[in-house]
Design a protein around this motif. Structure first.
Motif, mmCIF file in Angstrom:
data_model
loop_
_atom_site.group_PDB
_atom_site.id
_atom_site.type_symbol
_atom_site.label_atom_id
_atom_site.label_comp_id
_atom_site.label_asym_id
_atom_site.label_seq_id
_atom_site.Cartn_x
_atom_site.Cartn_y
_atom_site.Cartn_z
ATOM 1 N N ASN A 39 0.809 -1.161 -0.103
ATOM 2 C CA ASN A 39 -0.041 -0.002 0.001
ATOM 3 C C ASN A 39 0.815 1.133 0.023
ATOM 4 O O ASN A 39 0.601 2.253 -0.529
ATOM 5 C CB ASN A 39 -0.946 0.074 1.245
ATOM 6 C CG ASN A 39 -1.973 -0.944 1.152
ATOM 7 O OD1 ASN A 39 -2.541 -1.595 0.033
ATOM 8 N ND2 ASN A 39 -2.578 -1.700 2.103
ATOM 9 N N LYS B 188 2.329 1.635 -3.457
ATOM 10 C CA LYS B 188 1.239 2.162 -4.307
ATOM 11 C C LYS B 188 1.429 3.668 -4.264
ATOM 12 O O LYS B 188 1.104 4.391 -5.329
ATOM 13 C CB LYS B 188 -0.151 1.467 -4.131
ATOM 14 C CG LYS B 188 -0.148 0.106 -4.510
ATOM 15 C CD LYS B 188 -1.541 -0.579 -4.364
ATOM 16 C CE LYS B 188 -1.668 -1.972 -4.405
ATOM 17 N NZ LYS B 188 -2.962 -2.515 -4.205
ATOM 18 N N TYR B 189 1.001 4.122 -3.270
ATOM 19 C CA TYR B 189 0.809 5.707 -2.760
ATOM 20 C C TYR B 189 2.190 6.289 -3.233
ATOM 21 O O TYR B 189 1.693 7.478 -3.773
ATOM 22 C CB TYR B 189 0.606 5.720 -1.275
ATOM 23 C CG TYR B 189 0.314 7.022 -0.936
ATOM 24 C CD1 TYR B 189 -1.054 7.709 -0.994
ATOM 25 C CD2 TYR B 189 1.100 8.044 -0.263
ATOM 26 C CE1 TYR B 189 -1.343 9.072 -0.678
ATOM 27 C CE2 TYR B 189 1.041 9.321 0.274
ATOM 28 C CZ TYR B 189 -0.322 9.800 -0.164
ATOM 29 O OH TYR B 189 -0.414 11.133 0.381
#
Length: 705
Positions: A676, A679-680
């Protein structure tokens, strides 16, 4: 647009009109109005219009085909139709357009007469339009008349102020077929505007070149006279506002009293006190002023992307009909940053400028919904997912989601005749869904028909806010199961529309069909929800048609619902306005309508429906993770550029740093927290201008397909 292109567009217009007339069961003049009114609202010529055909041919004849009142800004919109049945493109001359405007103005004059109002049948379209003007006269500060014509103006006619009626200024404009075709084909969805600055301002606007990027855009700083802003906004209205800002202002804001106070009491300080405007254009004409400085004499496709409230307030403050004192705009100047953008990149850049320029205002992400990623998800699913074959068909087809206006038409514009035919077989015209359709179906099944009845633009904004929050909470909710449900709702909605059109009770007393459709479906959905049930939308998807039993129930309910909404309270005689109120939905929802037949076998309990939704979410999450795995594999060969850029831009975090170190070692089995974080980080890097390597770009493209 060349003459040949215009003729081809005219042929396509007739194909669209005949298809819609057959599909809806409505007369051709009604479909003509619907096509033009939708385009006019999207382009900013009008707000959402009610269809109110009213015509009188004798002495003092009048005509009005649609109307709407923007109470907050005091604009009364009137549309008058010039629908021609010829399949050859005809000419519209100045005398004919003047005649159309005169007929609309005569209706205005009649509508404020008590004797005229009392003589009209209260359920007629004439009463609908007249009562809007009669009851809203105190709020009307400007009348905007638009002539809709499927003929071509012999001479292009710009919007113009043509005196006063009812004590307020009148602005007349024409949406002829040439403009209709231009707007339909326009990139970015907006028709062209060319402002003759030198003529309207009596001189070019002095400007200061501020910044330029070869072939991309150039920026200029200007001090714009308040009188010039009032003049162009009075003529063009919301057409000058970038679409997302226009929708936001239409739905949510009022004229700013603080701005008005400054304009009235300290006009010479307005430049210092106000934040100014951010605007874009596709081109300008530069001239040398008498003192040798640069000036702008013509602006093409001016769009105000920040400062719409300021502009509207300046016009309001200058209104000579206001009871308060009138502001002296000759002492008012407004700072403007004008970015001239390459026309080929308008669709890409203008929404971004709008988004970033509005970060200090309370315009949420949902208000920029026209560029929301949920559209890309819908588009991707619609191009991939085949629907089951309909009864009697050997193969299935697909439903086409039109993310941007004209996508479907463009697909038909290229290729051989065989390729076009193949496309139409794969994506039948009747299986086209656009953004406003999506909102209408979803909000109806959400049991909020009063929102749907407020018009396509306001319904869309309401839905956008809800979807924006839902997307933020769980992107995985927008998956194939959700898309199948959307299609099922479309099938029910459109079937309901056709059934009402062909019913004897409706043909005897036409009117309010759109309201009856959304209210009837909402009542049935609400009725079965009280028993913890839902319509089996998956069954409708599988059959690709509404079950006869469900259709029979809806057919029985429709005239009962129609009677309820037409029985408006004495204080709400205007049925169209009544349908926009929560009170109307309360009256319908609380009614105990009767119907024969059973819905057994066509509903499912809520627990089962929730299990299906959760299964769709789980499947989507799995697909998303598989897609991101492709990106990780593509990054394995060289992580150094990512590390360098992220550190330079201060975008790296401990979790994303740990993820990159794992990838450097060839390990793609990242913990959820590191996935995550990575991705960010990649999203932030792209936003900061990082140029992804070709392998990663290819992986991202594959993930998006």
């Amino acid at each position: 647009m060349s003459n040949l292109q215009l003729v081809e567009a005219f042929d396509q217009f007739w194909a669209d009109l005949l298809f819609e007339a057959e599909a809806s069961g409505e007369p051709q003049p009604a479909v003509f109005f619907s096509l033009y009114a939708k385009l006019a609202a999207e382009n900013g010529d009008t707000i959402d219009l009610m269809y109110t055909p009213a015509r009188h041919e004798r002495r003092g004849g009048y005509q009005i085909d649609g109307c709407a009142l923007d109470v907050e800004r005091g604009d009364l919109f009137l549309a008058v139709s010039d629908f021609r049945t010829s399949r050859v493109l005809e000419t519209l001359n100045a005398a004919q357009t003047d005649g159309l405007f005169a007929r609309a103005l005569r209706f205005c004059e009649q509508a404020v007469q008590p004797a005229f109002i009392h003589a009209i049948e209260e359920t007629s379209p004439t009463f609908e339009a007249a009562s809007l003007i009669y009851s809203g006269r105190a709020q009307i500060r400007r009348i905007r008349i638009v002539a809709f014509s499927n003929a071509r103006l012999s001479t292009r006619r710009m919007p113009e102020t043509t005196g006063e009626v009812l004590g307020v200024p009148v602005v007349c404009s024409v949406l002829d077929f040439a403009r209709y075709a231009d707007i339909s084909a326009a990139r970015g969805g907006l028709g062209s505007i060319e402002i003759d600055v030198a003529a309207l301002n009596q001189s070019p606007l002095p400007c200061l070149p501020a910044h330029s990027i070869d072939g991309e855009h150039a920026s200029y700083l200007l001090a714009v006279p308040g009188s010039f802003l009032a003049e162009i906004y009075g003529l063009y209205g919301a057409r000058l506002l970038e679409q997302n800002v226009r929708t936001f202002l239409q739905a949510k804001t009022k004229v700013n009293t603080g701005i008005i106070r400054t304009l009235e009491t300290q006009p010479e300080m307005f430049f210092a006190y106000n934040n100014g405007l951010t605007a874009t254009a596709s081109g300008i004409t530069m001239v040398r002023m008498a003192d040798g400085s640069l000036g702008i004499s013509v602006i093409k496709n001016l769009q105000i992307v920040n400062g719409g409230q300021t502009t509207a307030s300046i016009l309001y403050a200058s209104d000579s009909q206001r009871r308060e004192r009138r502001a002296d705009l000759h002492r008012v100047f407004v700072q403007m940053k004008l970015s001239v953008v390459n026309p080929d990149r308008l669709e890409e850049i203008v929404p971004k400028i709008s988004r970033f320029a509005n970060t200090q205002n309370k315009i949420s992400e949902a208000d920029f919904f026209s560029g929301h990623p949920v559209h890309l998800v819908l588009q991707r699913i619609s191009r991939q997912l085949s629907a089951p074959a309909k009864p009697g068909s050997l193969s299935g087809s697909k439903w086409f989601y039109e993310r941007a206006r004209g996508q479907y038409r463009d697909k038909l514009a290229y290729g051989t005749a065989a390729e076009k035919r193949r496309f139409e077989l794969q994506f039948p015209r009747e299986q086209l869904i656009d953004k406003t359709d999506l909102a209408k179906f979803e909000v109806t099944f959400d049991c909020r028909p009063h929102i749907v009845s407020r018009g396509a633009q306001k319904c869309f904004l309401d839905y956008a806010e809800k979807v924006g929050k839902a997307w933020a909470a769980s992107e995985a909710s927008f998956n194939e199961y959700w898309f199948r449900c959307v299609v099922a709702k479309a099938i029910v909605f459109r079937c309901m529309d056709r059934m009402i059109s062909s019913s004897s009770w409706y043909q005897e007393d036409r009117g309010y069909k759109a309201q009856v459709v959304t209210y009837t479906i909402s009542w049935l959905v609400n009725h079965i929800q009280r028993e913890e049930l839902e319509l089996d939308l998956n069954l409708i998807w599988q059959r690709q048609q509404i079950p006869e039993e469900v259709g029979a129930v809806l057919q029985q309910l429709a005239p009962q619902v129609s009677a309820t909404i037409k029985a408006a309270p004495p204080q709400m005689k205007n049925v169209g306005e009544y349908c926009k109120q929560q009170a109307c939905w309360a009256a319908v929802a609380g009614s105990a309508y009767r119907f024969r037949g059973s819905l057994h076998g066509f509903t499912i309990n809520r627990a089962e429906a929730n299990r299906s939704r959760n299964a769709g979410i789980a499947a989507k999450k799995f697909d998303t993770e598989v897609d991101f795995d492709r990106v990780l594999v593509a990054m394995l060969s060289d992580t150094e550029p990512y590390v360098s850029f992220a550190r330079a831009q201060r975008l790296i975090t401990p979790k994303s740093d740990a993820a990159l170190r794992r990838l450097t070692r060839g390990d793609v089995s990242l913990p959820a927290s590191e996935r995550n974080a990575l991705k960010y980080m990649l999203e932030k890097m792209q936003a900061a201008g990082f140029d992804l390597p070709a392998r990663v770009k290819a992986a991202l493209v594959a993930a998006a397909q």
